[in-house]
Scaffold this motif. Structure first.
Motif, PDB file in Angstrom:
ATOM      1  N   ASN A   1       0.845  -1.195   0.000  1.00 30.01           N
ATOM      2  CA  ASN A   1       0.000   0.000   0.000  1.00 30.01           C
ATOM      3  C   ASN A   1       0.879   1.242   0.000  1.00 30.01           C
ATOM      4  OD1 ASN A   1      -2.304  -1.482   0.068  1.00 30.01           O
ATOM      5  ND2 ASN A   1      -2.406  -1.523   2.302  1.00 30.01           N
ATOM      6  N   ILE A   2       0.626   2.138  -0.882  1.00 30.44           N
ATOM      7  CA  ILE A   2       1.431   3.350  -0.908  1.00 30.44           C
ATOM      8  C   ILE A   2       0.551   4.594  -1.024  1.00 30.44           C
ATOM      9  CG2 ILE A   2       3.376   2.141  -1.983  1.00 30.44           C
ATOM     10  CD1 ILE A   2       2.839   3.938  -4.410  1.00 30.44           C
ATOM     11  N   THR A   3       1.115   5.690  -0.526  1.00 30.03           N
ATOM     12  CA  THR A   3       0.428   6.982  -0.572  1.00 30.03           C
ATOM     13  C   THR A   3       1.202   7.917  -1.488  1.00 30.03           C
ATOM     14  OG1 THR A   3      -0.321   6.716   1.708  1.00 30.03           O
ATOM     15  CG2 THR A   3      -0.305   8.960   0.821  1.00 30.03           C
ATOM     16  N   ILE A   4       0.519   8.431  -2.491  1.00 31.22           N
ATOM     17  CA  ILE A   4       1.144   9.394  -3.397  1.00 31.22           C
ATOM     18  C   ILE A   4       0.594  10.787  -3.104  1.00 31.22           C
ATOM     19  CG2 ILE A   4       1.285  10.157  -5.811  1.00 31.22           C
ATOM     20  CD1 ILE A   4       1.317   7.301  -6.668  1.00 31.22           C
ATOM     21  N   VAL A   5       1.505  11.734  -2.963  1.00 31.15           N
ATOM     22  CA  VAL A   5       1.113  13.141  -2.857  1.00 31.15           C
ATOM     23  C   VAL A   5       1.638  13.860  -4.098  1.00 31.15           C
ATOM     24  CG1 VAL A   5       1.377  15.286  -1.565  1.00 31.15           C
ATOM     25  CG2 VAL A   5       1.154  13.130  -0.332  1.00 31.15           C
ATOM     26  N   PRO A   6       0.753  14.343  -4.974  1.00 29.79           N
ATOM     27  CA  PRO A   6       1.240  15.078  -6.147  1.00 29.79           C
ATOM     28  C   PRO A   6       1.639  16.506  -5.794  1.00 29.79           C
ATOM     29  CG  PRO A   6      -1.153  14.865  -6.229  1.00 29.79           C
ATOM     30  CD  PRO A   6      -0.707  14.165  -4.973  1.00 29.79           C
ATOM     31  N   ILE A   7       2.697  16.991  -6.429  1.00 29.11           N
ATOM     32  CA  ILE A   7       3.048  18.405  -6.299  1.00 29.11           C
ATOM     33  C   ILE A   7       1.975  19.208  -7.024  1.00 29.11           C
ATOM     34  CG2 ILE A   7       4.739  20.160  -7.017  1.00 29.11           C
ATOM     35  CD1 ILE A   7       6.819  18.402  -5.987  1.00 29.11           C
ATOM     36  N   PRO A   8       1.383  20.204  -6.366  1.00 32.33           N
ATOM     37  CA  PRO A   8       0.286  20.924  -7.018  1.00 32.33           C
ATOM     38  C   PRO A   8       0.782  21.844  -8.130  1.00 32.33           C
ATOM     39  CG  PRO A   8       0.789  21.937  -4.904  1.00 32.33           C
ATOM     40  CD  PRO A   8       1.680  20.731  -5.015  1.00 32.33           C
ATOM     41  N   SER A   9      -0.062  22.063  -9.106  1.00 31.34           N
ATOM     42  CA  SER A   9       0.216  23.088 -10.113  1.00 31.34           C
ATOM     43  C   SER A   9      -0.340  24.405  -9.588  1.00 31.34           C
ATOM     44  CB  SER A   9      -0.497  22.756 -11.426  1.00 31.34           C
ATOM     45  OG  SER A   9      -0.091  21.505 -11.898  1.00 31.34           O
ATOM     46  N   SER A  10       0.232  25.502 -10.043  1.00 34.81           N
ATOM     47  CA  SER A  10      -0.295  26.807  -9.629  1.00 34.81           C
ATOM     48  C   SER A  10      -1.692  26.993 -10.229  1.00 34.81           C
ATOM     49  CB  SER A  10       0.629  27.923 -10.117  1.00 34.81           C
ATOM     50  OG  SER A  10       0.594  27.979 -11.521  1.00 34.81           O
ATOM     51  N   SER A  11      -2.487  27.836  -9.591  1.00 37.07           N
ATOM     52  CA  SER A  11      -3.853  28.040 -10.100  1.00 37.07           C
ATOM     53  C   SER A  11      -3.831  28.650 -11.496  1.00 37.07           C
ATOM     54  CB  SER A  11      -4.666  28.900  -9.134  1.00 37.07           C
ATOM     55  OG  SER A  11      -3.921  30.025  -8.752  1.00 37.07           O
ATOM     56  N   GLU A  12      -2.782  29.444 -11.814  1.00 39.91           N
ATOM     57  CA  GLU A  12      -2.678  30.008 -13.172  1.00 39.91           C
ATOM     58  C   GLU A  12      -2.509  28.889 -14.192  1.00 39.91           C
ATOM     59  OE1 GLU A  12      -0.673  30.997 -10.718  1.00 39.91           O
ATOM     60  OE2 GLU A  12      -1.250  33.070 -10.338  1.00 39.91           O
ATOM     61  N   LYS A  13      -1.644  27.908 -13.856  1.00 40.35           N
ATOM     62  CA  LYS A  13      -1.416  26.811 -14.804  1.00 40.35           C
ATOM     63  C   LYS A  13      -2.662  25.941 -14.958  1.00 40.35           C
ATOM     64  CE  LYS A  13       3.496  26.448 -15.083  1.00 40.35           C
ATOM     65  NZ  LYS A  13       4.710  25.940 -14.483  1.00 40.35           N
TER      66      LYS A  13
ATOM     67  N   ALA B   1      -5.721  26.973 -14.630  1.00 40.39           N
ATOM     68  CA  ALA B   1      -6.662  27.758 -15.436  1.00 40.39           C
ATOM     69  C   ALA B   1      -6.283  27.687 -16.915  1.00 40.39           C
ATOM     70  CB  ALA B   1      -6.670  29.202 -14.954  1.00 40.39           C
ATOM     71  N   LEU B   2      -4.986  27.735 -17.194  1.00 39.17           N
ATOM     72  CA  LEU B   2      -4.500  27.707 -18.576  1.00 39.17           C
ATOM     73  C   LEU B   2      -4.739  26.345 -19.215  1.00 39.17           C
ATOM     74  CD1 LEU B   2      -2.718  29.499 -20.540  1.00 39.17           C
ATOM     75  CD2 LEU B   2      -0.769  28.211 -19.681  1.00 39.17           C
ATOM     76  N   ARG B   3      -4.448  25.283 -18.463  1.00 39.64           N
ATOM     77  CA  ARG B   3      -4.501  23.923 -19.031  1.00 39.64           C
ATOM     78  C   ARG B   3      -5.844  23.239 -18.794  1.00 39.64           C
ATOM     79  NH1 ARG B   3       1.267  22.358 -16.340  1.00 39.64           N
ATOM     80  NH2 ARG B   3       2.615  23.298 -17.890  1.00 39.64           N
ATOM     81  N   GLN B   4      -6.678  23.805 -17.935  1.00 42.93           N
ATOM     82  CA  GLN B   4      -7.962  23.193 -17.573  1.00 42.93           C
ATOM     83  C   GLN B   4      -7.771  21.885 -16.817  1.00 42.93           C
ATOM     84  OE1 GLN B   4     -11.067  24.723 -18.678  1.00 42.93           O
ATOM     85  NE2 GLN B   4      -9.613  26.350 -19.106  1.00 42.93           N
ATOM     86  N   ILE B   5      -6.577  21.610 -16.378  1.00 41.31           N
ATOM     87  CA  ILE B   5      -6.327  20.336 -15.712  1.00 41.31           C
ATOM     88  C   ILE B   5      -5.079  20.499 -14.831  1.00 41.31           C
ATOM     89  CG2 ILE B   5      -4.945  19.486 -17.661  1.00 41.31           C
ATOM     90  CD1 ILE B   5      -5.826  16.692 -17.090  1.00 41.31           C
ATOM     91  N   ASP B   6      -5.081  19.789 -13.700  1.00 42.70           N
ATOM     92  CA  ASP B   6      -3.882  19.722 -12.863  1.00 42.70           C
ATOM     93  C   ASP B   6      -3.091  18.517 -13.381  1.00 42.70           C
ATOM     94  OD1 ASP B   6      -2.018  19.207 -10.920  1.00 42.70           O
ATOM     95  OD2 ASP B   6      -3.455  18.908  -9.298  1.00 42.70           O
ATOM     96  N   THR B   7      -2.051  18.761 -14.151  1.00 42.80           N
ATOM     97  CA  THR B   7      -1.412  17.672 -14.908  1.00 42.80           C
ATOM     98  C   THR B   7      -0.755  16.625 -14.009  1.00 42.80           C
ATOM     99  OG1 THR B   7       0.494  19.131 -15.236  1.00 42.80           O
ATOM    100  CG2 THR B   7      -1.032  18.919 -17.075  1.00 42.80           C
ATOM    101  N   ILE B   8      -0.154  17.050 -12.898  1.00 44.45           N
ATOM    102  CA  ILE B   8       0.504  16.059 -12.028  1.00 44.45           C
ATOM    103  C   ILE B   8      -0.548  15.324 -11.195  1.00 44.45           C
ATOM    104  CG2 ILE B   8       2.266  15.731 -10.243  1.00 44.45           C
ATOM    105  CD1 ILE B   8       3.488  18.427 -11.315  1.00 44.45           C
ATOM    106  N   GLY B   9      -1.554  16.057 -10.739  1.00 44.41           N
ATOM    107  CA  GLY B   9      -2.663  15.408 -10.027  1.00 44.41           C
ATOM    108  C   GLY B   9      -3.341  14.369 -10.903  1.00 44.41           C
ATOM    109  N   ASN B  10      -3.463  14.662 -12.191  1.00 47.88           N
ATOM    110  CA  ASN B  10      -4.053  13.695 -13.123  1.00 47.88           C
ATOM    111  C   ASN B  10      -3.182  12.445 -13.264  1.00 47.88           C
ATOM    112  OD1 ASN B  10      -5.927  12.772 -15.199  1.00 47.88           O
ATOM    113  ND2 ASN B  10      -4.261  13.199 -16.625  1.00 47.88           N
ATOM    114  N   LEU B  11      -1.858  12.626 -13.287  1.00 45.63           N
ATOM    115  CA  LEU B  11      -0.963  11.458 -13.332  1.00 45.63           C
ATOM    116  C   LEU B  11      -1.174  10.585 -12.088  1.00 45.63           C
ATOM    117  CD1 LEU B  11       2.507  12.857 -14.498  1.00 45.63           C
ATOM    118  CD2 LEU B  11       0.941  11.422 -15.804  1.00 45.63           C
ATOM    119  N   ALA B  12      -1.313  11.234 -10.933  1.00 45.15           N
ATOM    120  CA  ALA B  12      -1.552  10.478  -9.693  1.00 45.15           C
ATOM    121  C   ALA B  12      -2.869   9.711  -9.788  1.00 45.15           C
ATOM    122  CB  ALA B  12      -1.561  11.431  -8.494  1.00 45.15           C
ATOM    123  N   ASN B  13      -3.909  10.352 -10.310  1.00 44.38           N
ATOM    124  CA  ASN B  13      -5.207   9.668 -10.462  1.00 44.38           C
ATOM    125  C   ASN B  13      -5.101   8.479 -11.405  1.00 44.38           C
ATOM    126  OD1 ASN B  13      -6.288  11.635  -8.837  1.00 44.38           O
ATOM    127  ND2 ASN B  13      -7.178  12.813 -10.526  1.00 44.38           N
TER     128      ASN B  13
END
Ligand SMILES: [Zn+2]
Length: 204
Positions: free
Chosen positions: A88-100, A102-114
């Motif tokens: 069992n492991i716990t992943i914590v993604p590094i957050p993207s800034s709110s500007e990024k 807003a620009l990408r419409q997605i939290d790219t690292i959070g999506n990788l974690a998902n």
């Protein structure tokens, strides 16, 4: 005919060579060489799937530029190259800034974690990190400027315990990861392992 068409639509194609069957084929997986680094403060080791070069670099740029379907194959890269057979492991993604976001419409690292969580039920994702203050985009900054820019950048919104896998996409100088590790230690993490898709040559 209809079922064949849907089979084709939902059959994954390799992230690199595009052959149908797997999101990452064995032949392309063999082209990746894991990179490890051990001297970042508060982090036991940083494990990246490959250096920031070649086809993996190209796919990361495409992913961050809007081809978010590549997230599945990129998660396969992480699973194959950065994790031992899983407990069992716990992943914590590094957050993207709110500007990024807003620009990408997605939290790219959070999506990788998902995507990683979808691939393995023993993975849990805890999005506990947030920004304490605004940080400048790191591109173009020197190593020292990056460290200063990221100092005390993060805070954890919740207590966290045990071993944590801290996830980033490209680990450049390690200053972002080191700053995130400070926040996780303050929140109670016992040990931290850094995980990234690619390690920049600045990290070696
Ligand atoms: Zn392939």
């Amino acid at each position: 005919m209809y079922s064949k068409l849907t089979d084709l639509l939902f059959t994954p194609a390799c992230l690199n060579c595009k052959r149908f069957g797997l999101a990452l084929c064995d032949r392309c997986l063999l082209q990746l060489n894991q990179v490890k680094k051990f001297d970042l403060n508060n982090i036991d080791e940083v494990i990246c799937a490959h250096s920031y070069e070649g086809w993996l670099r190209d796919r990361i740029i495409e992913y961050k530029s809007g081809n978010y379907q590549l997230g599945r194959g990129l998660a396969e890269v992480l699973l194959a190259k950065c994790f031992e057979p899983l407990t069992n492991i716990t992943i914590v993604p590094i957050p993207s800034s709110s500007e990024k976001i807003a620009l990408r419409q997605i939290d790219t690292i959070g999506n990788l974690a998902n995507q990683l969580k979808k691939l393995d039920s023993k993975i849990q994702v805890k999005k506990v990190l947030g920004f304490r203050h605004l940080v400048q985009d790191q591109v173009g900054l020197t190593q020292l400027q990056r460290a200063e820019n990221m100092q005390n950048a993060f805070r954890s919104t919740k207590a966290i315990h045990g071993q944590v896998f801290l996830l980033d996409d490209v680990v450049t100088t390690g200053s972002t990861m080191a700053a995130a590790a400070v926040a996780l230690k303050e929140a109670g993490a016992d040990s931290i392992i850094g995980i990234g898709l690619c390690a920049s040559s600045k990290l070696h």
